[in-house]
Design an enzyme around this catalytic site. Structure first.
Site, PDB file in Angstrom:
ATOM      1  N   VAL A   1       9.710 -17.823  -6.455  1.00  0.00           N
ATOM      2  CA  VAL A   1      10.111 -16.421  -6.313  1.00  0.00           C
ATOM      3  C   VAL A   1       9.125 -15.523  -7.055  1.00  0.00           C
ATOM      4  O   VAL A   1       8.704 -14.476  -6.566  1.00  0.00           O
ATOM      5  CB  VAL A   1      11.540 -16.208  -6.864  1.00  0.00           C
ATOM      6  CG1 VAL A   1      11.856 -14.729  -6.961  1.00  0.00           C
ATOM      7  CG2 VAL A   1      12.541 -16.901  -5.975  1.00  0.00           C
ATOM      8  N   ALA A   2       8.727 -15.966  -8.251  1.00  0.00           N
ATOM      9  CA  ALA A   2       7.839 -15.133  -9.056  1.00  0.00           C
ATOM     10  C   ALA A   2       6.440 -15.088  -8.462  1.00  0.00           C
ATOM     11  O   ALA A   2       5.792 -14.054  -8.454  1.00  0.00           O
ATOM     12  CB  ALA A   2       7.786 -15.674 -10.476  1.00  0.00           C
TER      13      ALA A   2
ATOM     14  N   ILE B   1       5.361 -15.677  -5.341  1.00  0.00           N
ATOM     15  CA  ILE B   1       5.134 -15.131  -4.002  1.00  0.00           C
ATOM     16  C   ILE B   1       5.085 -13.608  -4.102  1.00  0.00           C
ATOM     17  O   ILE B   1       6.032 -12.983  -4.570  1.00  0.00           O
ATOM     18  CB  ILE B   1       6.258 -15.578  -3.043  1.00  0.00           C
ATOM     19  CG1 ILE B   1       6.136 -17.081  -2.817  1.00  0.00           C
ATOM     20  CG2 ILE B   1       6.160 -14.826  -1.734  1.00  0.00           C
ATOM     21  CD1 ILE B   1       7.301 -17.666  -2.086  1.00  0.00           C
TER      22      ILE B   1
ATOM     23  N   GLU C   1       5.899 -11.078  -2.676  1.00  0.00           N
ATOM     24  CA  GLU C   1       6.658 -10.472  -1.576  1.00  0.00           C
ATOM     25  C   GLU C   1       6.771  -8.950  -1.735  1.00  0.00           C
ATOM     26  O   GLU C   1       6.969  -8.232  -0.777  1.00  0.00           O
ATOM     27  CB  GLU C   1       8.036 -11.131  -1.436  1.00  0.00           C
ATOM     28  CG  GLU C   1       9.114 -10.713  -2.435  1.00  0.00           C
ATOM     29  CD  GLU C   1       8.869 -11.251  -3.843  1.00  0.00           C
ATOM     30  OE1 GLU C   1       8.133 -12.241  -3.980  1.00  0.00           O
ATOM     31  OE2 GLU C   1       9.407 -10.668  -4.799  1.00  0.00           O
TER      32      GLU C   1
ATOM     33  N   ASP D   1     -16.390  22.666  11.305  1.00  0.00           N
ATOM     34  CA  ASP D   1     -16.558  23.986  11.907  1.00  0.00           C
ATOM     35  C   ASP D   1     -17.131  24.907  10.851  1.00  0.00           C
ATOM     36  O   ASP D   1     -16.920  24.692   9.660  1.00  0.00           O
ATOM     37  CB  ASP D   1     -15.186  24.554  12.300  1.00  0.00           C
ATOM     38  CG  ASP D   1     -14.665  23.904  13.554  1.00  0.00           C
ATOM     39  OD1 ASP D   1     -15.463  23.295  14.263  1.00  0.00           O
ATOM     40  OD2 ASP D   1     -13.448  24.027  13.803  1.00  0.00           O
TER      41      ASP D   1
ATOM     42  N   ASP E   1      -9.745  23.384  15.707  1.00  0.00           N
ATOM     43  CA  ASP E   1      -8.526  24.195  15.693  1.00  0.00           C
ATOM     44  C   ASP E   1      -7.965  24.475  17.083  1.00  0.00           C
ATOM     45  O   ASP E   1      -6.775  24.612  17.258  1.00  0.00           O
ATOM     46  CB  ASP E   1      -8.760  25.514  14.937  1.00  0.00           C
ATOM     47  CG  ASP E   1     -10.053  26.203  15.334  1.00  0.00           C
ATOM     48  OD1 ASP E   1     -10.589  25.844  16.397  1.00  0.00           O
ATOM     49  OD2 ASP E   1     -10.514  27.082  14.592  1.00  0.00           O
TER      50      ASP E   1
ATOM     51  N   ASP F   1     -10.494  21.356  21.246  1.00  0.00           N
ATOM     52  CA  ASP F   1     -11.007  20.484  20.186  1.00  0.00           C
ATOM     53  C   ASP F   1     -10.241  19.160  20.127  1.00  0.00           C
ATOM     54  O   ASP F   1     -10.707  18.193  19.535  1.00  0.00           O
ATOM     55  CB  ASP F   1     -10.870  21.163  18.814  1.00  0.00           C
ATOM     56  CG  ASP F   1     -11.833  22.324  18.655  1.00  0.00           C
ATOM     57  OD1 ASP F   1     -12.856  22.333  19.356  1.00  0.00           O
ATOM     58  OD2 ASP F   1     -11.558  23.221  17.840  1.00  0.00           O
TER      59      ASP F   1
ATOM     60  N   THR G   1       7.262  -7.634 -16.510  1.00  0.00           N
ATOM     61  CA  THR G   1       5.854  -7.572 -16.874  1.00  0.00           C
ATOM     62  C   THR G   1       4.972  -7.286 -15.664  1.00  0.00           C
ATOM     63  O   THR G   1       3.969  -6.601 -15.762  1.00  0.00           O
ATOM     64  CB  THR G   1       5.427  -8.890 -17.539  1.00  0.00           C
ATOM     65  OG1 THR G   1       6.453  -9.260 -18.437  1.00  0.00           O
ATOM     66  CG2 THR G   1       4.137  -8.733 -18.273  1.00  0.00           C
TER      67      THR G   1
END
Ligand code: ATP
Length: 894
Positions: free
Chosen positions: A279-280, A282, A284, A326, A632, A636, A729
């Site tokens: 778990v730590a 990966i 994710e 421009d 603008d 364009d 951490t």
């Protein structure tokens, strides 16, 4: 209701509107209450609970929860509850992160929502589209997206493209008169303008007959909803990489568990530690943090006046190697004042700046009364008649309502005592052929009191000269011979060399007032030229310089005269010695290959039409450039779309240009593009920073466990400690890295190669080497203390836990720089300082607060232990200082 069958007055009465003054504010509120706001209903939002539960769908989290359940059943209640709590907090964090990302994306959408010009209490004003009510009188022109269903009450060369509604891509010519008949389809209702369609030419006024879900678009709105969220290329790559990392982490974790069991460790403890490690390790959370870093960056960009409409643009910004900008309004201020007027070989100077209509006319250093100068007066009069701009006094200041070029002509005429009202009492305006950047001119048909009709044309001098066959010289009409042409060209050249923008004015008497545009704009009599200054924006010169230092070329693209463009490009430092200026004609005559050949040497494109922009973008892209292109107008849009970063103007930009763009400049300013690029580069670097931090931490966590198992040692960390490191951490400081300021040299590096991976420029090496060292020093700390107290495993584990945490927290400061930790002041990023201090404090609490000691399997550490911990923890960061600034990075500098 068949609005199209009714006369305009009938519609006005039925809908209880007032075409003269519009609705008043109370009426609007009442009507919005009655019919609801003018918006299409959005698709169902994702359920909050579902979003929360989604945080736990991750396979390893499910395994961890199952493992916790087992430990609960085995009687390890404290472990089970603590792990559950941490998983829950992790889930909550992910949930809030996603909600935040979603909210800021939604806020972006709101910001870029279209505005509509409505007549309220007798005054025109802009309001957000959702505040438009039935009965509102609305003004629109080329490039606007129609905000509600309207019956057209006034039209001038009006054409609307209705493909969004009818599928027909050819624009429909619109008119005001009623249309009667059976079964008239939407496409045939030529006196109606429908929500969501686009004005492609001309202008008009309409009265709103339906809003929101009651509009024709509202009825098919369900078909148009799409809830697709766009992810950036980096996010996609990280998702793929994430899958690989999961497999690697799982294999390593499996190895840890298998070796541990073979070494005689308890299966249940190993299983729990293994799952926690998975778990730590990966990453994710990476995609969510990347989204947050992107959206926080986008929020910062809004403060610097640019709105990102498409998230992937944030990444591409950092790769931009050419900005095509421009001129008018972006590089210059778009605050024009006429300073020089030429007619019949004479030049009058006009004094006074800004829109205040006060100033003198000076001929050969002598002040003149303009009313005594016939050609001058005629030029000023026609300049005011062929014109839609007004100067109004608001709170003691003169402000412009309309186009600045036309505003300058209005002010010049007012300085001579002329007013529009005065002229309109002598002349009647019959028709207008509006200005467009393609033709570069505009014509009005007027009638005097005797009923005599005239065409008055104003436009770019070269264009107007081409359609003139005579010239008014000292009050006489003369044939436009080459000699006279040379005279005019000489005057234009003179003005343009002083960076003036020039407008020629011509006219011709007409037999009758019913003529086509083509008829009106030929065989004219030229009267003279008005030259106006448009000062450069003060901040642009420095911005161009900064871009150059960052390896980004600035190219000016303008419809203005070659000489004017060149003069301004020189002032701004855009045109270097030996740089080429290309005009529209030469550009049209070139093949794509020929343009590609020289495109790198061209810095200014002048007298170009919007469709040339596409050709320029393509040539640059074929040369391998990443092109940012501003625009603008409606025309364009194709170039904006084709460029890598399409940029639209927030103030002067049309809805169509904005919709095609990925970035909108709120202040239309070139310097804002530079800031956006800087921010884009920074966001990307910040993402690299926290990827580096998170992955190095994960490598460290896995390796300490793996090496301990290989060496036949006891477990250096228990499951809950690993989970804690992952949550506190890793999580907090990583987020703070996403908020880091750019390094000093961020605009001194070459643009990033878009093909380079996230781990390019030595990032892999940094991750592996630092991760390896973090693992090793944690293991050393564990081994030393365990050998001293072989009977007190929790003591050694607590030391290992503290060493791991501290090594990561020191390393996080190293991640802020591509060079080394000494290149940056650690106190610059206070978020990071606070995140690190909180992590340290929380770690101390976990170690020294007795109730938590039970949960986290920690014990009271002797203060002398901290010397060892801090000494070892600083090694990974300081051991390799200096080895980082690789030759590759040096090559990357401009
Ligand atoms: P940019 O630099 O932003 O591309 P531009 O203002 O230089 O824009 P256009 O607006 O296409 O380019 O103008 C081209 C030329 O047309 C100008 O140099 C001017 O001579 C002429 N012109 C501009 N505005 C008007 C107007 N409202 N009526 C008549 N002629 C105009």
């Amino acid at each position: 209701m068949k609005w199209h069958e009714m006369r305009v007055e009938e519609v006005e009465e039925r809908i209880n509107s007032d075409l003269e003054n519009g609705l008043n504010d109370e009426e609007v509120i009442k009507r919005i209450e009655q019919f609801g706001p003018n918006e299409l209903k959005e698709a169902e939002k994702q359920n909050v609970l579902l979003l929360f539960l989604e945080q736990f769908k991750d396979f390893m989290v499910v395994v961890l929860l199952a493992a916790t359940l087992i430990s609960g059943l085995l009687g390890e209640y404290i472990d089970a509850i603590a792990i559950m709590a941490i998983v829950l907090i992790n889930g909550l964090l992910g949930f809030f992160q996603e909600r935040k990302a979603e909210k800021s994306l939604h806020a972006l959408k709101e910001l870029s929502a279209p505005q509509v010009t409505v007549l309220r209490n007798g005054e025109w004003k802009k309001v957000p589209s959702r505040e438009v009510a039935v009965g509102d009188v609305v003004k629109f022109s080329s490039g606007d997206r129609i905000g509600a269903d309207m019956r057209i009450v006034k039209s001038s060369s009006l054409e609307i493209e209705e493909s969004a509604l009818t599928g027909e891509s050819l624009p429909v010519v619109k008119k005001e008169s009623p249309i009667v008949g059976d079964n008239i389809s939407i496409g045939d209702q030529e006196n109606m303008a429908f929500m969501g369609t686009v004005v492609t030419r001309g202008s008009g006024v309409g009265v709103v007959v339906a809003t929101g879900m009651h509009t024709a678009m509202g009825q098919i709105a369900d078909l148009l909803q799409s809830s697709e969220t766009i992810i950036t290329p980096l996010q996609r790559r990280l998702e793929q990489l994430g899958k690989i990392l999961i497999v690697v982490a799982l294999i390593l974790t499996f190895l840890v568990v298998a070796i541990g069991v073979l070494q005689g460790h308890d299966i249940y403890t190993m299983f729990l530690a293994g799952v926690s490690l998975a778990v730590a390790a990966i990453p994710e959370g990476l995609p969510a943090i990347v989204t947050i870093a992107l959206s926080l960056g986008v929020t910062r960009m809004i403060k610097q006046k640019s709105i990102v409409r498409k998230l992937p643009a944030v990444e591409t910004l950092g790769c931009a190697s050419v900005i095509c900008s421009d001129k008018t309004g972006t590089l210059t201020q778009n605050k024009m004042s006429v300073t020089n007027i030429w007619s019949s070989g004479k030049v009058w100077k006009v004094s006074g700046v800004g829109y205040e209509p006060k100033g003198d006319f000076i001929l050969e250093n002598k002040e003149m009364n303009p009313n005594n100068e016939k050609p001058l007066q005629q030029l000023l009069t026609f300049g005011l008649l062929c014109n839609n701009a007004n100067i109004v006094k608001k709170n003691g200041h003169y402000v412009l309502d309309g186009d600045p070029t036309e505003g300058a002509l209005t002010v010049a005429a007012m300085k001579a005592g002329l007013t529009r009202e005065g002229l309109l009492s002598q002349f009647k305006l019959v028709k207008e052929f509006p200005f467009d950047s393609e033709r570069k001119m505009m014509t009005v048909i007027v009638e005097d009191k005797q009923g005599k009709a005239f065409a008055i044309t104003k436009g770019a001098p070269d264009v107007v000269m081409d359609v003139s066959n005579s010239i008014l010289w000292d009050g006489r009409k003369e044939t436009f011979t080459p000699k006279f042409k040379d005279e005019v060209q000489g005057a234009v050249y003179q003005f343009a060399s002083d960076a003036l923008r020039n407008i020629a004015i011509a006219f011709k008497p007409l037999e009758n007032n019913n003529v086509s545009q083509f008829e009106a704009e030929k065989d004219l009599t030229l009267i003279g030229i008005q030259g106006m200054i448009d000062p450069p924006r003060p901040e642009v010169q420095a911005a161009v310089k900064e871009c150059k230092a960052a390896g980004i070329k600035t190219v000016m693209i303008t419809g203005d005269h070659v000489v004017t463009a060149k003069a301004i490009a020189l002032q701004l430092g855009i045109l270097p010695f030996g740089g080429k200026v290309l005009d529209g004609k030469a550009l049209s005559n070139m093949t794509d290959d020929e343009l590609e050949e020289i495109v790198d040497d061209v810095y200014v494109y002048a007298r170009v039409s919007p469709q040339h922009k596409l050709k320029i973008v393509k040539a640059l892209q074929r040369k391998g450039h990443i092109v940012a292109m501003t625009g603008d107008g409606v025309n364009d849009a194709p170039a904006i779309k084709a460029s890598d970063i399409g940029i639209a103007m927030g103030i002067t930009g049309t809805d169509v240009a904005k919709e095609a763009s990925s970035l909108v400049l709120l202040d239309d300013n070139f310097a804002t593009i530079k800031s956006a690029i800087k921010e884009g580069r920074n966001i990307y670097e910040n993402i690299r920073k926290f990827i580096r931090y998170l992955l190095a931490s994960n490598v460290g966590e896995i390796l300490v466990m793996l090496f301990a198992m290989l060496m036949g040692l006891p477990l250096p960390l228990v499951a809950i400690q690993i989970l804690w490191v992952n949550l506190v951490t890793d999580g907090l400081p990583a987020m703070a890295l996403g908020l880091d300021q750019p390094e000093d040299d961020v605009m001194k590096r070459k643009p990033r190669n878009p093909k380079e991976g996230v781990f390019a420029r030595g990032l892999w090496w940094k991750i592996i080497s630092r991760g390896f060292l973090i693992g090793i020093v944690t293991l050393i700390a564990f081994v030393i203390v365990y050998n001293q107290n072989p009977d007190n495993l929790p003591y050694a584990q607590t030391v290992a836990f503290a060493t791991l945490v501290m090594a990561q927290l020191i390393h996080v400061f190293d991640c802020r720089s591509e060079k080394s930790i000494f290149h940056r002041n650690p106190f610059e990023n206070m978020y990071l300082v606070v995140a690190v201090l909180s992590s340290v404090l929380l770690m101390l609490i976990v170690i020294y607060y007795p109730p938590l000691q039970t949960i986290f399997h920690t014990v009271y550490l002797d203060p002398k232990e901290w010397l060892l911990i801090l000494g070892l923890a600083s090694l990974p960061t300081f051991l390799l200082v200096g080895s980082l600034f690789t030759r590759k990075q040096k090559e990357n500098m401009v």
